[in-house]
Write an enzyme that holds these catalytic residues in place. Structure first.
Site, mmCIF file in Angstrom:
data_model
loop_
_atom_site.group_PDB
_atom_site.id
_atom_site.type_symbol
_atom_site.label_atom_id
_atom_site.label_comp_id
_atom_site.label_asym_id
_atom_site.label_seq_id
_atom_site.Cartn_x
_atom_site.Cartn_y
_atom_site.Cartn_z
ATOM 1 C CD1 TRP A 35 -25.564 -27.456 8.582
ATOM 2 C CD2 TRP A 35 -26.012 -25.757 9.466
ATOM 3 N NE1 TRP A 35 -25.329 -26.194 7.721
ATOM 4 C CE2 TRP A 35 -26.115 -25.038 8.550
ATOM 5 C CE3 TRP A 35 -27.411 -24.925 10.692
ATOM 6 C CZ2 TRP A 35 -26.678 -24.464 8.028
ATOM 7 C CZ3 TRP A 35 -26.763 -23.916 10.529
ATOM 8 C CH2 TRP A 35 -27.028 -23.764 8.789
ATOM 9 C CE LYS B 249 -21.938 -36.966 7.224
ATOM 10 N NZ LYS B 249 -21.706 -35.734 8.414
ATOM 11 C CD GLU C 159 -37.991 -33.700 3.923
ATOM 12 O OE1 GLU C 159 -38.243 -32.803 2.809
ATOM 13 O OE2 GLU C 159 -38.670 -34.462 3.899
ATOM 14 C CB CYS D 25 -34.904 -26.440 4.163
ATOM 15 S SG CYS D 25 -34.197 -26.883 4.953
ATOM 16 C CD GLU E 243 -32.600 -23.407 1.103
ATOM 17 O OE1 GLU E 243 -31.630 -23.912 0.168
ATOM 18 O OE2 GLU E 243 -32.911 -23.798 1.960
#
Ligand code: SIN
Length: 464
Positions: free
Chosen positions: A132, A156, A231, A265, A365
Site C-alpha cells: 500500500w 493483487k 522485496e 522500506c 523496522e
C-alpha cells in the site's frame, strides 16, 4: 471472501467498496493468464515495447487523476503522489527499452560439427502481490519487466489501496495490452496468497511487503518450485560522519525519513551520528522536522500525511513509548492526532535523542515518522551497529572523505547504498535487499532477469 472497504486514512471517509474475488474467479483468471502466455510470449520485442510506451503515455495523460486517487487512499501528500505517478511511469518506459535487449549468446563448441546456443524467454504467468505504500510504482516496477520479457501478469493490490491499481490496469487495457495478459484480483492477502502459490498456472511469485509474509510465500512456492522475487523489510542506518556537510545532510535526512510519513522500506530508520557533530546535527534536524506541515495530503503545503491505519499507528506509538521509558529524550514531535471512531491516525515528525541500542526502535523496522539518534565514536563502531540487523535493504552514509566513503560501501551489508544521497531509488538502477530483506532485484538491467529463464540448445551433425 469479504469485500474490501477502502478508506481515506486522513479522514476515515469511505471511498469505495471493492468486491473481493472468489477463489473460483481467481483460479479462472490464473488459467486465462497462463493460456494468454502461449501467444503473448510469441509477440516480438518491438510490439511489447510499443504497448508499454502506450500505457506510459496514458498514465501521463491521467496523471492528475491517478495522483488524486493515490493521495485519497494512501494519505501521502499530493506532491508525493504526483512524483510517484512519474516514478511508476518511468519503470514502463525503461523496460520498454529493455525488451529490445533480451540477448542470448553462442558458445564456442569443442567440436567443429556442433553449435551451442543460449536463448532467454519469459518464465510464464507472473503473480504479483504489491504493497500500500507505493500503490502505483511497486506494480509497474514488476509489470514493466514482466511484460517486456513476454510474461503474462496478474496482480493483487494491497487491501488498503486497490483503487490506484484498478485504474492503472484499466489504462493498460486501454493501451491495447490484452485483458488476459494483465489482470487484477482483489481480496485479502491471506485468501489470495495461497491461491497464487498453489496454482500450477503461476510460474513466478513477486512480492513487496513484510519479511514474515515473504518467508511464507517462499515456503508455499517451494512445492511447485516457482520462481520467487522478494522485496522485503528494511531497517536503514543513516550514518553522519564527522566531516559531513551538516546542512546538506539534514535536507537528505528529512527527505529519506519523512517521505510517505516514514512508511517506505528504504527510509532511514536509525540515525548514527559522530559524537563531534551530534549536537549540531540533532538541533538542525529537529528544527527542520518541526517545520514540516502535517495534515490531509490533498491540502496545500502538507509535507507529512497520516499513518495508513490503526495497526501501523499503534506500532509506531509503542516504539516511541518504549524509547521514552528507556530514557530517550523527545527533541521534537512525539505528539499524535487520531480518532479511533472515524479511523484516522497522525503522528507529528518525531526526533528522539539519547537513544540506546536496546530500545525497540533500534531493533525493529519503524514504518513511521520517527527518527532515533545514536552517537558513535569511530566509523568501525557505526558500521557494526548498522550491520547488526537481519535486514539489508538500504543504508546511507554522509562523508566527504573518499576513504571513509569507500570503507562504508565495502563494509555495509545492504543492497542499496546512498553516499551523500538520501533518495537513491530510480528506474535505471537495481533495487533489492541482502539478508532477510529479499531475493532478486527490481529496476535497472538486473530487474528483467527474474522474469527470464535460460534455454540451452546444442545442435549436432552440423556441416563444418
Ligand atoms: C519501498 O518502500 O519498498 C519502495 C521505495 C522506493 O522505491 O524508493
Amino acid at each position: 471472501m469479504s469485500d474490501i472497504i477502502v478508506k481515506n486514512p486522513a479522514t476515515g471517509e469511505i471511498l469505495a467498496t471493492v468486491k473481493a474475488d472468489s477463489a473460483e474467479v481467481v483460479n479462472t483468471k490464473l488459467e486465462k493468464g497462463a493460456k494468454a502466455f502461449a501467444h503473448f510470449s510469441k509477440t516480438d520485442a518491438y510490439e511489447r515495447a510499443a504497448l508499454l510506451e502506450r500505457w506510459a503515455e496514458l498514465i501521463m495523460k491521467h496523471q492528475d487523476e491517478l495522483a488524486e486517487i493515490m493521495t485519497k487512499e494512501n494519505g501521502k501528500p499530493l506532491k508525493e503522489s504526483q512524483g510517484e505517478v512519474l516514478y511508476a511511469k518511468s519503470y514502463l518506459t525503461w523496460y520498454a527499452e529493455e525488451a529490445k535487449r533480451i540477448y542470448g549468446r553462442t558458445i564456442p563448441a569443442s567440436s567443429p560439427n556442433k553449435r551451442l546456443l543460449v536463448t532467454r524467454q519469459g518464465v510464464g504467468l507472473v503473480a504479483a502481490i504489491t504493497p500500500w505504500n507505493f500503490p502505483a510504482a511497486m506494480m509497474t516496477r514488476k509489470a514493466g519487466p514482466a511484460l517486456a520479457a513476454g510474461c503474462t501478469f496478474i496482480v493483487k493490490p494491497a487491501e488498503d489501496t486497490p483503487l490506484t491499481m484498478i485504474r492503472l490496469v484499466e489504462l493498460a487495457h486501454e493501451a491495447g495490452i490484452p485483458e488476459d495478459v494483465i489482470q487484477i484480483v482483489n481480496g485479502q492477502g491471506a485468501d489470495i496468497g495461497p491461491l497464487f502459490t498453489a496454482s500450477p498456472y503461476v510460474r513466478k511469485i513477486t512480492f513487496t511487503g513484510s519479511t514474515p509474509v515473504g518467508k511464507l510465500l517462499m515456503k508455499e512456492s517451494a512445492d511447485s518450485v516457482k520462481h520467487v522475487s522478494m522485496e522485503l523489510g528494511g531497517h536503514a542506518p543513516f550514518i553522519v560522519c564527522e566531516d559531513a556537510d551538516i546542512d546538506y545532510t539534514v535536507t537528505q535526512a528529512i527527505a529519506s525519513k519523512f517521505r510517505n510519513a516514514g512508511q517506505t522500506c528504504v527510509c532511514a530508520n536509525r540515525f548514527l551520528v559522530h559524537e563531534n557533530v551530534l549536537a549540531e546535527f540533532s538541533e538542525k534536524f529537529a528544527k527542520a522536522a518541526k517545520a514540516l506541515k502535517v495534515g490531509n495530503g490533498l491540502e496545500e503545503g502538507v509535507d507529512v500525511g497520516p499513518l495508513i491505519n490503526q495497526k501501523g499507528f499503534q506500532k509506531v506509538v509503542a516504539q516511541i513509548e518504549d524509547a521514552k521509558a528507556k530514557g530517550a529524550k523527545v527533541l521534537t514531535g512525539g505528539t499524535t492526532h487520531f480518532d479511533d471512531e472515524k479511523g484516522f491516525y497522525f503522528i507529528d515528525p518525531t526526533i528522539l535523542a539519547d537513544v540506546t541500542l536496546d530500545m525497540n526502535i533500534m531493533q525493529e523496522e519503524t514504518f513511521g515518522p520517527v527518527a532515533p539518534i545514536v552517537a558513535f565514536k569511530t566509523i568501525e563502531e557505526a558500521i557494526e551497529i548498522a550491520n547488526s540487523t537481519p535486514f539489508g535493504l538500504a543504508a546511507y552514509f554522509f562523508t566527504n572523505n573518499y576513504q571513509t566513503g569507500i570503507y562504508c560501501q565495502e563494509n555495509l551489508t545492504f543492497g542499496i547504498l546512498g553516499w551523500n544521497d538520501g533518495l537513491p531509488s530510480t528506474a535505471q538502477a537495481p533495487f533489492g535487499g541482502l539478508k532477510e530483506s529479499g531475493i532478486g532485484n527490481e529496476g535497472g538491467s538486473e530487474g528483467i532477469e527474474p522474469y527470464l529463464e535460460t534455454k540451452y540448445l546444442s545442435i549436432g551433425n552440423v556441416k563444418a
